[in-house]
Design an enzyme around this catalytic site. Structure first.
Site, mmCIF file in Angstrom:
data_model
loop_
_atom_site.group_PDB
_atom_site.id
_atom_site.type_symbol
_atom_site.label_atom_id
_atom_site.label_comp_id
_atom_site.label_asym_id
_atom_site.label_seq_id
_atom_site.Cartn_x
_atom_site.Cartn_y
_atom_site.Cartn_z
ATOM 1 N N ASP A 98 0.863 -1.179 0.000
ATOM 2 C CA ASP A 98 0.000 0.000 0.000
ATOM 3 C C ASP A 98 0.902 1.232 0.000
ATOM 4 O OD1 ASP A 98 -2.405 1.584 0.500
ATOM 5 O OD2 ASP A 98 -3.210 -0.262 1.348
ATOM 6 N N ASP A 205 -3.230 4.616 -2.230
ATOM 7 C CA ASP A 205 -4.315 5.124 -1.386
ATOM 8 C C ASP A 205 -4.833 6.477 -1.881
ATOM 9 O OD1 ASP A 205 -5.686 4.649 1.254
ATOM 10 O OD2 ASP A 205 -4.815 6.609 1.683
ATOM 11 N N GLU A 259 -6.627 3.785 -5.681
ATOM 12 C CA GLU A 259 -7.927 3.876 -5.016
ATOM 13 C C GLU A 259 -8.558 5.215 -5.386
ATOM 14 O OE1 GLU A 259 -9.934 3.716 -0.594
ATOM 15 O OE2 GLU A 259 -8.218 4.980 -1.002
ATOM 16 N N HIS A 331 -10.785 -3.569 3.987
ATOM 17 C CA HIS A 331 -10.693 -3.107 5.377
ATOM 18 C C HIS A 331 -11.551 -1.866 5.634
ATOM 19 C CE1 HIS A 331 -8.112 -0.681 2.980
ATOM 20 N NE2 HIS A 331 -8.028 0.199 3.962
ATOM 21 N N ASP A 332 -12.152 -1.293 4.600
ATOM 22 C CA ASP A 332 -12.935 -0.064 4.752
ATOM 23 C C ASP A 332 -14.436 -0.304 4.768
ATOM 24 O OD1 ASP A 332 -10.823 1.672 4.905
ATOM 25 O OD2 ASP A 332 -10.711 1.967 2.732
HETATM 26 C C1 NOJ Z 1 -8.392 4.825 2.144
HETATM 27 C C2 NOJ Z 1 -7.984 3.701 3.026
HETATM 28 O O1 NOJ Z 1 -8.379 2.492 2.444
HETATM 29 C C3 NOJ Z 1 -8.613 3.940 4.365
HETATM 30 O O2 NOJ Z 1 -8.481 2.850 5.233
HETATM 31 C C4 NOJ Z 1 -8.006 5.177 4.945
HETATM 32 O O3 NOJ Z 1 -8.667 5.500 6.147
HETATM 33 C C5 NOJ Z 1 -8.098 6.368 3.999
HETATM 34 N N1 NOJ Z 1 -7.814 6.026 2.634
HETATM 35 C C6 NOJ Z 1 -7.122 7.418 4.394
HETATM 36 O O4 NOJ Z 1 -5.818 6.950 4.184
#
Ligand code: NOJ
Length: 557
Positions: A98, A205, A259, A331-332
């Site tokens: 990441d 990210d 992302e 994970h989000d």
């Molecule tokens: C996306 C990540 O997947 C998430 O877990 C994070 O909180 C935010 N970006 C900020 O880095």
């Protein structure tokens, strides 16, 4: 160096803190990962994406990086990482890290220096602005009205420097000033550091946020959470910056997966289409909003039609031009069976959901625990939750609602549900750790939902994932074929086909608690279909039991 054919890959995502504890301190680590590499390879995936494993104060569990070139002591050492990397490669698994470069931790040495004043080498590494002074009185105002994506203002005042800094996420995650060429040089050095070690690529990210509009204009005052977005998403210099990073990745043949929250097909194509694309795939969020608006916290009932619309929009939208990143969990997001499936038909809906996305065109991602059908956790009080986004949203919204209702919102939305320890067996603490206490709550359904139990059951969710991933990997039709959806208006059925050189594969998935009938979408589907996969022990063309999934093939004639 030439890039490998990333389109064939399926990817397993590890959020290491909750994956497996190898050294008995209650925290998942790279020793645990090493021990489980054979398991990961046994799934039939081709790569591992590690959520951040760098030193971090964990304000946002690793997405607040304090050192880009080391390993968090909780997870091991650089040496241990190299062992994992080496063994993964031996097993034919690529390793993707990441890359979190929109922001750092407020404990990163760059930020600690930057705060000190306006004339040191790091002063301009972050986005600092003077307070806007009000005419009378000492009070001052924020530089603009942007809101943080984790709720609350996107600005924090730093008394030492006497200025505000921008943070699109938590106040412990100051945004880097990507317009500063020295910052970009640092990032390129970070990329090289890991690529030289043998890493195969990056998941990047919130990469579409890294170029901010220079004037930082006010956003729409009434829009919650994302009001500044028009001025930081797909910003003015984004293509130039990503081009610079692409040049580094190209030297190594590395893959880049960006992302991109709140994106759409049109913007996505700018990044992922053509030979000179700056990214290979984008992680978009459309299909993650079939039961919510903007964020899972603003929840509504699940709509299959909304889900299918999102799926097809991306399948048709990128067809022939770009490549999709397919996922249902990471994970989000809370666990998908708890959202889009059914706890009553847990096994059936877990496998149906797998069939619904794994056979679309793109690279499938499987998030740790998804392959065994892990479900959401329900903690009693907000204090027990750790996720900064959940806590902030809870503090900001719906304050007049009852405690119960607000906690219900947390139960359906918290990212913490994806972050409970992986359930390996029915041993204490689900076999995640030998310590008395794991670092976070284990879901109490672990005696029923765990890897060991599913290993022994040929019909388990786990073994369905194995079969499905193997099927995809062995079929050019499923890898490269064209996508077409049928009956898009059905609220109980998702049906799509993939076609390639005369071969047809039809995927039929029920999202319904009852039996239903279905028919072939066109008269000219010939006789002689062959059943490739189903999630019931037998399957009949034309009928579906609750959450039944069937995959049929018509060979080229
Ligand atoms: C996306 C990540 O997947 C998430 O877990 C994070 O909180 C935010 N970006 C900020 O880095």
């Amino acid at each position: 160096m030439e890039q490998f054919d990333f389109r064939r890959m399926s990817i397993y995502q590890i959020w290491v803190r909750s994956f497996c504890d190898g050294n008995g301190d209650g925290i998942g680590d790279l020793y645990g990962v090493y021990d489980k590499l054979d398991y990961i390879a046994s799934l039939g995936v081709d790569a591992i994406w590690f959520s951040p494993i760098y030193p971090s104060p964990n304000a946002d569990f690793g997405y607040d990086v304090a050192d880009y070139k080391d390993i968090h002591p909780d997870y091991g050492t650089l040496e241990q990482f190299q062992k994992v990397l080496h063994r993964a490669h031996e097993l034919g698994l690529k390793v993707i890290l990441d890359l979190v470069i929109n922001h750092t931790s407020d404990q990163h040495p760059w930020f600690l220096e930057s705060r000190k004043g306006r004339d040191n080498p790091y002063s301009d590494y972050y986005i600092w602005r003077d307070p806007i002074l009000k005419r009378r009185g000492k009070k001052h105002k924020l530089p603009n009205n942007w809101s943080s994506q984790f709720a609350g203002p996107a600005w924090a005042f730093d008394a030492q420097r006497g200025q505000y800094y921008l943070h699109l996420f938590s106040k412990n995650q100051p945004d880097l000033n990507m317009d500063n060429p020295r910052v970009r040089e640092e990032i390129r050095a970070v990329m090289r550091f890991w690529l030289d070690m043998g890493v195969d690529g990056f998941r990047e990210d919130v990469i579409t946020y890294i170029s901010k509009h220079r004037d930082l204009p006010n956003g729409l005052p009434w829009l919650p959470v994302i009001n500044g977005m028009p001025y930081y998403k797909d910003g003015p210099n984004i293509m130039r910056f990503l081009g610079e990073y692409r040049a580094v990745a190209r030297e190594y043949g590395a893959v880049q997966i960006g992302e991109a929250p709140m994106t759409n097909v049109k913007s996505a194509l700018r990044y992922v289409s053509g030979e000179d694309r700056v990214l290979d795939m984008l992680i978009e969020f459309d299909h993650m909003m079939a039961d919510c608006f903007l964020t899972e916290y603003l929840h509504h009932a699940f709509s299959l039609r909304k889900l299918k619309r999102a799926f097809s929009r991306w399948q048709y939208g990128l067809a022939g031009q770009g490549w999709n990143a397919l996922y249902l969990e990471n994970h989000d997001h809370p666990r998908v069976i708890s959202r889009y499936g059914s706890l009553r038909f847990w096994r059936e809906s877990g496998t149906a959901l797998a069939a619904a996305y794994l056979f679309q065109q793109g690279c499938p991602f499987v998030y740790q625990g998804q392959e065994i059908g892990m479900t959401n956790i329900k903690l009693h009080s907000i204090e027990q939750y750790l996720d900064v986004a959940s806590k902030n949203l809870y503090a900001m919204f719906h304050k007049r609602e009852s405690q119960e209702k607000r906690m219900q919102r947390i139960h359906v939305s918290s990212r913490d549900s994806a972050r409970t320890p992986v359930q390996w067996s029915d041993a204490p603490n689900a076999g995640f750790t030998t310590a008395a206490e794991p670092w976070f709550y284990v879901n109490q359904n672990y005696p029923e939902i765990n890897v060991a139990r599913e290993e022994d059951d040929p019909d388990s969710i786990l073994n369905f994932y194995r079969r499905a991933l193997a099927l995809r990997k062995g079929s050019d039709t499923l890898l490269f074929g064209d996508y077409r959806e049928f009956f898009p208006r059905s609220a109980s059925l998702y049906m799509y086909e993939r076609t390639w050189r005369g071969e047809r594969v039809l995927v039929v998935v029920s999202f319904w608690h009852f039996n239903q009938r279905w028919r072939l979408p066109e008269a000219h589907f010939p006789q002689g279909a062959e059943l490739l996969l189903s999630n019931y022990p037998d399957a009949a063309m034309g009928t579906l039991r609750p959450y039944e999934a069937q995959v049929w093939r018509w060979r080229a004639r």
